[in-house]
Design a protein around this motif. Structure first.
Motif, short mmCIF file in Angstrom:
data_model
loop_
_atom_site.label_atom_id
_atom_site.label_comp_id
_atom_site.label_asym_id
_atom_site.label_seq_id
_atom_site.Cartn_x
_atom_site.Cartn_y
_atom_site.Cartn_z
N TRP A 5 0.83 -1.21 0.00
CA TRP A 5 0.00 0.00 0.00
C TRP A 5 0.86 1.26 0.00
O TRP A 5 1.79 1.38 0.78
CB TRP A 5 -0.91 0.02 1.23
N ALA A 6 0.53 2.16 -0.88
CA ALA A 6 1.22 3.45 -0.88
C ALA A 6 0.74 4.28 0.31
O ALA A 6 1.53 4.88 1.03
CB ALA A 6 0.96 4.19 -2.18
N VAL A 29 -4.65 2.87 -0.45
CA VAL A 29 -4.30 3.23 -1.82
C VAL A 29 -3.19 2.31 -2.29
O VAL A 29 -2.08 2.33 -1.73
CB VAL A 29 -3.82 4.70 -1.89
N ARG A 31 -0.12 0.64 -4.21
CA ARG A 31 1.08 1.06 -4.90
C ARG A 31 0.88 1.08 -6.41
O ARG A 31 0.21 0.20 -6.95
CB ARG A 31 2.14 0.02 -4.58
N SER A 32 1.44 2.07 -7.07
CA SER A 32 1.40 2.20 -8.54
C SER A 32 0.01 2.40 -9.12
O SER A 32 -0.19 2.23 -10.31
CB SER A 32 2.05 0.99 -9.23
N SER A 33 -0.95 2.76 -8.28
CA SER A 33 -2.27 3.04 -8.83
C SER A 33 -2.39 4.55 -9.09
O SER A 33 -1.62 5.34 -8.57
CB SER A 33 -3.36 2.61 -7.85
N LEU A 156 5.42 8.72 -4.60
CA LEU A 156 4.00 9.03 -4.45
C LEU A 156 3.78 10.50 -4.76
O LEU A 156 4.46 11.37 -4.22
CB LEU A 156 3.54 8.74 -3.01
N ALA A 182 1.86 8.83 -14.52
CA ALA A 182 1.35 7.52 -14.09
C ALA A 182 2.05 6.40 -14.84
O ALA A 182 2.31 5.33 -14.29
CB ALA A 182 -0.15 7.45 -14.31
N ARG A 186 4.73 5.45 -10.88
CA ARG A 186 4.55 6.07 -9.57
C ARG A 186 3.10 5.91 -9.12
O ARG A 186 2.22 5.67 -9.93
CB ARG A 186 4.82 7.56 -9.65
N THR A 187 2.89 6.11 -7.83
CA THR A 187 1.53 6.15 -7.33
C THR A 187 1.05 7.59 -7.39
O THR A 187 1.79 8.50 -7.01
CB THR A 187 1.47 5.68 -5.86
N CYS A 202 -8.01 7.98 -13.68
CA CYS A 202 -7.77 7.13 -12.52
C CYS A 202 -8.20 5.69 -12.78
O CYS A 202 -9.11 5.44 -13.55
CB CYS A 202 -8.52 7.66 -11.31
#
Ligand code: ADP
Ligand code: MG
Lengths: 304, 300
Positions: A5-6, A29, A31-33, A156, A182, A186-187, A202
């Motif tokens: 998780w970020a 949130v 990671r990497s979303s 992030l 994105a 990166r998140t 998103c």
């Protein structure tokens, strides 16, 4: 790299006097979303982000970034974060370049010149970088804000309403910029009160209203699965809401008069009917809603 | 430590590029030159060098005082005195701008979100502010020195500067900075608490008014009652006066010639240093606690 998780918000609450701006918000949130944090004006987005960045103290609850607690170890937690909160804020009398130089110095960035040129090129500001910040257009200011957020190579990126105040062309540019960021793995955690902004960039979204989390999930799911169920009862709407609210597959439930608005998978309709009937609540009608995210957003955020 | 150094470097860039600072320093230099020109004019009138008739508005003692302040090294005492009067007020405006604008521009939250050690940030800001105040003093002293070359030439006596004088000047600059501390730190605290330039300026005005008010109570220092005297001498005013008087004393001029100050009732130097230090620490502590504990909510 201690967690998948970020960001994790754990029962985050902030009160201003009597007013609860953020109310027991729990959210993760990945990671990497590219994560959209959606809510109408005054929903508590900025307050949440200010707590995430250690600028505002939570009344209770806590936040971790990549597993590091923001309140207890702020320096470690915020080390890999780049942010723009509410509006791009810079020294008006300095050029865009010098503004970034100030930040680079404070960050202790080695080879600041090369890095500054790099981020300025990325946000397409290289040509105007020697002009003073106060002469910039709103779109340029926002882009400089993004450049500043990127300066320290963050994992992030937190953007609070990044398209606020932009004209349509500027909005498109900003959206493309966010997509570019994105694509580098990166998140990105961005807030917005405009659904289509979030929808277009998103992959995950959370919706808050009056400080409370109302829905969250993958955009594709929220958008296409049509989770909405409308249940018409003959009476006891309050009791029905209480009953359904306890089910873990019900994301949210509320009522408008005798209509229950339930955020739950369609295939559960029969179960809902059975449960209510068992509890002597008569169901007059159940309809599914092929809710687009838009309709869903309007539905969950409209004034009660 | 590295963090602090980086922050100071960032502050330095912010401050030295800021037009407000050069505007304030420019204002100071102009005011200073006007004051000195007035001194020179009075002395020249007295001597009958203007219009051929001697016009004696001041007594010989005072004119003699002016003469000394228009040549080396007496001018240094006068300059340091100016730095602690006009300069002090400009320093307060500067402090309010330096802290308050970070709130109104929203730049504070940007920086603290990148570097959440607020204590370091505040310390770096204060140290850099003191540094830039020293630079301002140097500029003012330089401008005053240049003027003195002209005035000394006109009056036929330049005086001279010994190495010891330069040492005293350096000491005087540090003394002047120390005298400014409580005022500047009060404004810093007010700007932080009110999160604005306006709060800092307003706080500074209130502080100056109270401080001036305390000055009007100076008759209390004349009483024979040691307790009343003791209490009065814990106020900032008499302690500041003690140190400021030393600016002129250390360059051989008389701080009482024009002001009518009574040095005999002022607290001793050691007490002045301690009292000013205590006020400064209290204001700085208040600023620090408020800055590190409270929410940073940008422009409202
Ligand atoms: N410093 C503050 N003092 C009092 N109320 C505040 C403060 N900051 C925010 N609020 C209130 O908290 C609520 C959420 O505000 P905010 O987080 O800015 O919402 P959003 O960013 O979603 O528009 C609003 O009702 C706002 O008035
Ligand atoms: Mg907001």
């Amino acid at each position: 790299m201690s967690t998948e998780w970020a960001i994790e918000f754990h029962a985050l609450t902030r009160r201003f006097g009597q007013h609860t701006a953020v109310d027991a918000l729990s959210l993760r949130v990945p990671r990497s979303s590219v994560f959209g944090f959606l809510g109408p004006n005054g929903a508590g987005k900025t307050t949440t982000i200010a707590m995430l960045l250690g600028l505002v103290r939570p009344t209770s609850g806590h936040i971790t970034i990549f597993g590091h607690d923001v309140q207890r170890t702020p320096t470690t937690a915020l080390q890999r974060v780049g942010a723009m909160i509410e509006y791009p804020a810079f020294f008006p009398y300095l050029s865009g370049y010098d503004n970034l130089r100030v930040l680079a110095r404070a960050d202790g960035i080695a080879q600041p010149h090369a890095r500054i040129q790099q981020v300025l090129a990325l946000v397409d500001l290289a040509a105007r970088s020697k002009d003073r910040f106060k002469t910039y257009s709103q779109g340029m200011k926002q882009r400089l804000g993004i450049a500043a957020a990127l300066l320290n190579q963050p994992d992030l990126i937190v953007l609070d309403e990044p398209t606020n105040g932009l004209d349509p062309a500027g909005t498109v540019e900003m959206r493309e910029l966010i997509r570019t960021l994105a694509s580098e793995g990166r998140t990105i955690f961005m807030s917005s009160h405009l659904l289509h902004e979030v929808e277009q960039v998103c992959d995950q979204v959370a919706i808050i209203k009056q400080g409370k989390l109302i829905a969250s999930g993958k955009v594709t799911e929220l958008l296409h699965r049509g989770q909405g169920l409308l249940v018409q009862v003959t009476d006891q709407a309050e009791a029905a809401v209480a009953l359904l609210g306890k089910l873990d597959w019900v994301n949210s439930v509320r009522h408008e008069g005798l209509t229950l608005l339930i955020d739950a998978p369609h295939e559960r309709a029969a179960e809902i009917n059975a449960l209510l009937t068992r509890n002597d609540i008569l169901v007059a009608e159940i309809r599914t809603r092929e809710a687009s995210l838009e309709a869903f957003f309007l539905q969950v955020t409209e004034q009660p | 430590m590295a963090t602090l150094l980086h922050l100071i470097q960032a502050e330095w860039l912010k401050l030295t590029r800021r037009p407000l600072i050069w505007l304030l320093y420019g204002t100071f230099v102009v005011l200073l030159l006007i004051t000195f020109a007035a001194l020179l004019f009075v002395v020249l009138l007295h001597d009958g060098a203007i219009g051929g008739v001697a016009v004696q508005v001041l007594n010989d003692n005072q004119i003699n005082q002016f003469r000394q302040e228009l040549r080396f090294p007496g001018v240094f005492g006068a300059l340091l005195g100016q730095i602690n009067s006009i300069g002090g007020i400009l320093a307060m405006i500067l402090a309010a701008g330096v802290i308050g604008n970070e709130y109104s521009w929203g730049t504070l939250r940007v920086q603290l979100a990148r570097q959440p050690q607020r204590g370091y940030y505040l310390i770096a800001k204060l140290l850099t502010l003191l540094l830039i105040l020293l630079v301002g003093m140097l500029l003012v002293i330089l401008a005053g020195g240049l003027f003195t070359l002209i005035a000394g030439w006109l009056l036929g006596n330049l005086g001279r500067v010994s190495a010891g004088d330069l040492g005293l000047l350096l000491l005087g600059m540090l003394r002047a900075l120390y005298v400014m501390l409580p005022y500047v730190l009060f404004v810093v605290a007010a700007s932080i608490i009110g999160r604005s330039v306006l709060a800092g300026v307003a706080g500074g005005l209130i502080f100056l008014t109270l401080d001036g008010g305390a000055g009007t109570l100076s008759f209390l220092s004349q009483t024979d009652n040691p307790i009343v005297r003791g209490i009065y001498n814990l106020l900032l005013q008499p302690n500041i006066s003690r140190l400021v008087a030393q600016h002129r004393q250390s360059f051989g001029t008389d701080p009482t010639a024009v002001t009518g100050l009574d040095l005999s009732t002022l607290p001793p130097t050691w007490q002045a240093i301690i009292v000013i230090g205590v006020y400064s620490i209290v204001f700085a502590g208040y600023a620090y606690v408020s800055f590190t504990r409270r929410d940073i909510v940008g422009a409202s």
